[in-house]
Design a protein around this motif. Structure first.
Motif, PDB file in Angstrom:
ATOM      1  N   ALA A 158      34.585  34.729  34.060  1.00 28.37           N
ATOM      2  CA  ALA A 158      34.122  35.033  35.427  1.00 28.37           C
ATOM      3  C   ALA A 158      34.658  36.393  35.851  1.00 28.37           C
ATOM      4  CB  ALA A 158      34.610  33.954  36.394  1.00 28.37           C
ATOM      5  N   HIS A 159      33.794  37.199  36.458  1.00 28.73           N
ATOM      6  CA  HIS A 159      34.174  38.511  36.971  1.00 28.73           C
ATOM      7  C   HIS A 159      33.464  38.781  38.299  1.00 28.73           C
ATOM      8  CE1 HIS A 159      35.621  39.206  32.848  1.00 28.73           C
ATOM      9  NE2 HIS A 159      36.379  40.148  33.373  1.00 28.73           N
ATOM     10  N   HIS A 160      33.944  39.802  38.977  1.00 28.42           N
ATOM     11  CA  HIS A 160      33.401  40.281  40.255  1.00 28.42           C
ATOM     12  C   HIS A 160      31.911  40.640  40.170  1.00 28.42           C
ATOM     13  CE1 HIS A 160      33.728  44.401  38.517  1.00 28.42           C
ATOM     14  NE2 HIS A 160      34.752  43.849  37.867  1.00 28.42           N
ATOM     15  N   HIS A 162      30.322  43.260  40.757  1.00 27.25           N
ATOM     16  CA  HIS A 162      29.931  44.627  40.374  1.00 27.25           C
ATOM     17  C   HIS A 162      29.935  44.850  38.861  1.00 27.25           C
ATOM     18  CE1 HIS A 162      30.132  45.714  44.564  1.00 27.25           C
ATOM     19  NE2 HIS A 162      31.356  45.216  44.625  1.00 27.25           N
ATOM     20  N   LYS A 163      30.417  43.883  38.102  1.00 24.84           N
ATOM     21  CA  LYS A 163      30.521  44.101  36.646  1.00 24.84           C
ATOM     22  C   LYS A 163      29.119  44.213  36.036  1.00 24.84           C
ATOM     23  CE  LYS A 163      32.906  42.583  32.454  1.00 24.84           C
ATOM     24  NZ  LYS A 163      33.270  43.982  32.096  1.00 24.84           N
ATOM     25  N   VAL A 164      28.948  45.181  35.106  1.00 21.66           N
ATOM     26  CA  VAL A 164      27.590  45.455  34.608  1.00 21.66           C
ATOM     27  C   VAL A 164      27.345  44.953  33.187  1.00 21.66           C
ATOM     28  CG1 VAL A 164      27.226  47.459  36.114  1.00 21.66           C
ATOM     29  CG2 VAL A 164      28.232  47.810  33.836  1.00 21.66           C
ATOM     30  N   GLY A 169      33.969  42.238  27.596  1.00 21.46           N
ATOM     31  CA  GLY A 169      34.549  42.688  26.327  1.00 21.46           C
ATOM     32  C   GLY A 169      35.654  41.755  25.866  1.00 21.46           C
ATOM     33  N   THR A 170      36.400  41.220  26.826  1.00 23.78           N
ATOM     34  CA  THR A 170      37.497  40.300  26.483  1.00 23.78           C
ATOM     35  C   THR A 170      36.950  39.005  25.878  1.00 23.78           C
ATOM     36  OG1 THR A 170      38.728  41.212  28.338  1.00 23.78           O
ATOM     37  CG2 THR A 170      39.545  39.137  27.419  1.00 23.78           C
ATOM     38  N   ALA A 171      35.888  38.469  26.491  1.00 23.03           N
ATOM     39  CA  ALA A 171      35.300  37.231  25.958  1.00 23.03           C
ATOM     40  C   ALA A 171      34.794  37.454  24.531  1.00 23.03           C
ATOM     41  CB  ALA A 171      34.162  36.763  26.864  1.00 23.03           C
TER      42      ALA A 171
HETATM   43  O1  LIG Z   1      34.930  44.894  34.309  1.00 19.97           O
HETATM   44  C1  LIG Z   1      36.044  44.357  34.537  1.00 19.97           C
HETATM   45  O2  LIG Z   1      36.474  44.211  35.678  1.00 19.97           O
HETATM   46  C2  LIG Z   1      36.845  43.918  33.393  1.00 19.97           C
HETATM   47  N1  LIG Z   1      36.420  44.228  32.200  1.00 19.97           N
HETATM   48  C3  LIG Z   1      37.067  43.961  30.971  1.00 19.97           C
HETATM   49  C4  LIG Z   1      36.196  43.121  30.080  1.00 19.97           C
HETATM   50  O3  LIG Z   1      34.966  43.337  30.039  1.00 19.97           O
HETATM   51  O4  LIG Z   1      36.721  42.252  29.380  1.00 19.97           O
HETATM   52  C5  LIG Z   1      38.469  43.459  31.135  1.00 19.97           C
HETATM   53  C6  LIG Z   1      38.721  42.615  32.354  1.00 19.97           C
HETATM   54  O5  LIG Z   1      38.250  41.332  32.109  1.00 19.97           O
HETATM   55  C7  LIG Z   1      38.125  43.223  33.615  1.00 19.97           C
END
Ligand SMILES: O=C(O)C1=N[C@H](C(=O)O)C[C@H](O)C1
Ligand SMILES: NC(=O)C1=CN([C@@H]2O[C@H](COP(=O)(O)OP(=O)(O)OC[C@H]3O[C@@H](n4cnc5c(N)ncnc54)[C@H](OP(=O)(O)O)[C@@H]3O)[C@@H](O)[C@H]2O)C=CC1
Length: 271
Positions: A158-160, A162-164, A169-171
């Motif tokens: 799960a992320h905010h 705005h993530k595109v 990348g971590t997953a």
């Molecule tokens: O975009 C983020 O915020 C993050 N990106 C990285 C990812 O894609 O794993 C690391 C972190 O989870 C935050």
């Protein structure tokens, strides 16, 4: 390469979420000095002091002049987008600048270009710079080996809003670590979406699920689902400061390297 302190650090993506966090971290570090702050040519932040967002004065102006910024820097920390990082990579090779790359979402071809550049300059590339996530990766390697048969593996992140890029990348790195521990190639066993009549779960697959919303900094859970029990290994980030501090550890590590491609296992001595 060996460098005297203070380490001269340029930050790319200076007005981004991570860029700001990195500028604060560099400014606060005794052994680093902010030597450049880059943003895109059309960024409204150009011309501002790099620390203005925090009500401070760094003496470094945000610019789009890559060559000028690198000429006065020994390290570039890059948390931007793949196309930005690739342009910065070529310039770092020209200037002999060491790179810490936190950007995610690279294609296989872009990763190969980064590896090729690392024959000339030292680079730390990692989708997650936090100590906790990298220790979690080691726990996942151990769990995957111990639970190699009889357990289905699913990765939820799960992320905010705005993530595109997705999955994070971590997953993806978690999936790679688990697949490698099981003697598999993630490309052959990853399932990135399920919709409609999917049929039963494919044996040996590694499933991914993505949640986007609000201001979630970054949550990752890996489930090992057996019969009669399940194990869940979870990491939750509550501040981007951990990524910034990890990036500064990567800078200190690179100060002792001539060239080569490294990750946070190298930086944190977890290999
Ligand atoms: O975009 C983020 O915020 C993050 N990106 C990285 C990812 O894609 O794993 C690391 C972190 O989870 C935050
Ligand atoms: N490895 C790790 O530990 C972590 C990795 N990340 C990754 O870092 C990256 C950035 O994340 P975040 O800070 O949240 O993103 P933001 O969108 O907040 O910031 C990105 C910054 O990069 C700039 N930028 C975008 N495209 C380009 C380009 N083509 N060339 C140069 N600069 C560009 C943006 O400028 P503009 O606003 O003008 O578009 C902005 O200043 C993502 O890939 C994310 O997944 C994030 C956190 C931790």
């Amino acid at each position: 390469m060996t460098h005297d302190t203070p380490f001269r650090v340029c930050v790319a993506g200076a007005s981004g979420r991570m860029g700001r966090m990195l500028i604060e971290a560099v400014e606060a570090a005794d052994d680093c000095v902010l030597s450049g702050a880059l943003d895109r040519p059309d960024s409204p932040a150009l011309g501002q002091d790099a620390a203005a967002f925090a009500g401070q004065h760094s003496g470094v102006t945000i610019s789009a002049d890559l060559d000028a910024a690198l000429a006065s820097s020994r390290f570039l920390i890059d948390f931007t987008r793949p196309e930005g990082t690739m342009a910065h990579l070529a310039a770092c090779v020209r200037h002999g600048t060491a790179m810490v790359i936190g950007t995610t979402g690279f294609s296989e071809a872009q990763k190969a270009d980064i590896a090729a550049a690392a024959r000339q300059i030292p680079i730390v590339l990692a989708p997650n710079m936090s100590v906790g996530v990298n220790v979690t990766l080691k726990l996942l390697d151990m769990a995957a080996r111990a639970l190699a048969s009889g357990y289905d593996i699913e990765i939820v992140e799960a992320h905010h809003r705005h993530k595109v890029d997705a999955p994070s990348g971590t997953a993806l790195k978690m999936g790679e670590v688990i697949a490698q521990a099981l003697g598999r190639d993630l490309k052959d066993c990853a399932v990135y979406e399920r919709v409609g009549h999917t049929g039963e779960r494919a044996a040996g697959s590694i499933g991914f699920a993505t949640v986007r919303g609000g201001d979630v900094v970054g949550d990752h859970t890996v489930m090992f689902l057996g019969t009669g029990e399940r194990i869940e290994i979870t990491h939750k980030s509550s501040s981007r400061a951990t990524y910034a501090q990890g990036s500064l550890r990567a800078v200190r590590f690179l100060a002792g390297q001539e060239r080569g491609l490294y990750d946070m296992f190298d930086v944190l001595n977890l290999r």
